[in-house]
Design a protein around this motif. Structure first.
Motif, PDB file in Angstrom:
ATOM      1  N   UNK A 170      95.762  68.043   8.715  1.00  0.00           N
ATOM      2  CA  UNK A 170      94.586  67.992   9.386  1.00  0.00           C
ATOM      3  C   UNK A 170      93.734  68.945   9.180  1.00  0.00           C
ATOM      4  N   UNK A 171      94.132  70.022   9.647  1.00  0.00           N
ATOM      5  CA  UNK A 171      93.476  71.472   9.532  1.00  0.00           C
ATOM      6  C   UNK A 171      93.113  72.008   8.142  1.00  0.00           C
ATOM      7  N   UNK A 172      93.981  71.597   7.303  1.00  0.00           N
ATOM      8  CA  UNK A 172      93.770  72.090   5.802  1.00  0.00           C
ATOM      9  C   UNK A 172      92.487  71.075   5.378  1.00  0.00           C
ATOM     10  N   UNK A 173      92.501  69.746   5.678  1.00  0.00           N
ATOM     11  CA  UNK A 173      91.669  68.705   5.202  1.00  0.00           C
ATOM     12  C   UNK A 173      90.284  69.208   5.519  1.00  0.00           C
ATOM     13  N   UNK A 174      90.266  69.659   6.835  1.00  0.00           N
ATOM     14  CA  UNK A 174      88.939  70.150   7.579  1.00  0.00           C
ATOM     15  C   UNK A 174      88.536  71.480   6.798  1.00  0.00           C
ATOM     16  N   UNK A 175      89.648  72.188   6.341  1.00  0.00           N
ATOM     17  CA  UNK A 175      89.051  73.649   5.602  1.00  0.00           C
ATOM     18  C   UNK A 175      88.442  73.128   4.244  1.00  0.00           C
ATOM     19  N   UNK A 176      89.022  72.003   3.776  1.00  0.00           N
ATOM     20  CA  UNK A 176      88.315  71.743   2.353  1.00  0.00           C
ATOM     21  C   UNK A 176      89.339  71.167   1.440  1.00  0.00           C
ATOM     22  N   UNK A 177      90.735  71.309   1.831  1.00  0.00           N
ATOM     23  CA  UNK A 177      91.644  71.119   0.736  1.00  0.00           C
ATOM     24  C   UNK A 177      91.890  69.488   0.934  1.00  0.00           C
ATOM     25  N   UNK A 178      91.229  68.964  -0.100  1.00  0.00           N
ATOM     26  CA  UNK A 178      91.055  67.451  -0.098  1.00  0.00           C
ATOM     27  C   UNK A 178      92.317  66.959  -0.328  1.00  0.00           C
TER      28      UNK A 178
END
Length: 142
Positions: free
Chosen positions: A123-131
């Motif tokens: 979830x943190x990576x997704x929010x950081x932009x890693x789709x």
């Protein structure tokens, strides 16, 4: 006739008290005095009024009762030992099952914690932009 009634009443009194061994017809004392001098009595009575035959029967009955009591005590002791053994077995099984339950509970908790940590990192990576780490979008129901 009166002597017979009294003897019968005495016999019933002894039976009621549980002490009558056998009911015997009263002996006429005059006829007993006329008995031959060489006639020996059937059994010599002891000072307590019992005959050797009665004492032997009492000893035999006491021995039989003691034997039965000893057998009952042995059976009881075996049953107590078996019950103690069963209790010990049941406690050991309970301890094993409790340990297995606690181990499974700890395994599931560790797995859940691991999956939660992975989900939080995704979830943190997704929010950081890693789709690539984002969850697939939910499809609306039809």
């Amino acid at each position: 006739m009166t002597r017979m009634i009294l003897a019968t009443a005495a016999a019933f009194a002894l039976l009621g008290a549980g002490q009558a061994v056998a009911f015997q017809q009263p002996v006429d004392t005059v006829a007993a005095d006329k008995a031959p001098a060489d006639a020996s009595p059937v059994a010599e009575k002891q000072p307590d009024g019992t005959t050797p035959e009665e004492r032997a029967n009492t000893a035999r009955l006491n021995a039989a009762q003691a034997s039965q009591a000893k057998a009952e005590v042995t059976t009881y002791e075996q049953e107590v030992a078996a019950a103690k053994q069963q209790v010990a077995h049941d406690q050991a099984v309970f301890a094993e099952e409790t340990a297995a339950y606690e181990a499974e509970k700890a395994r599931v908790a560790a797995m859940s914690a691991e999956e939660r940590l992975k989900w939080e990192a995704d979830a943190a990576a997704c929010k950081a932009g890693d789709m690539t780490r984002c969850a697939a979008p939910a499809t609306p129901p039809r």
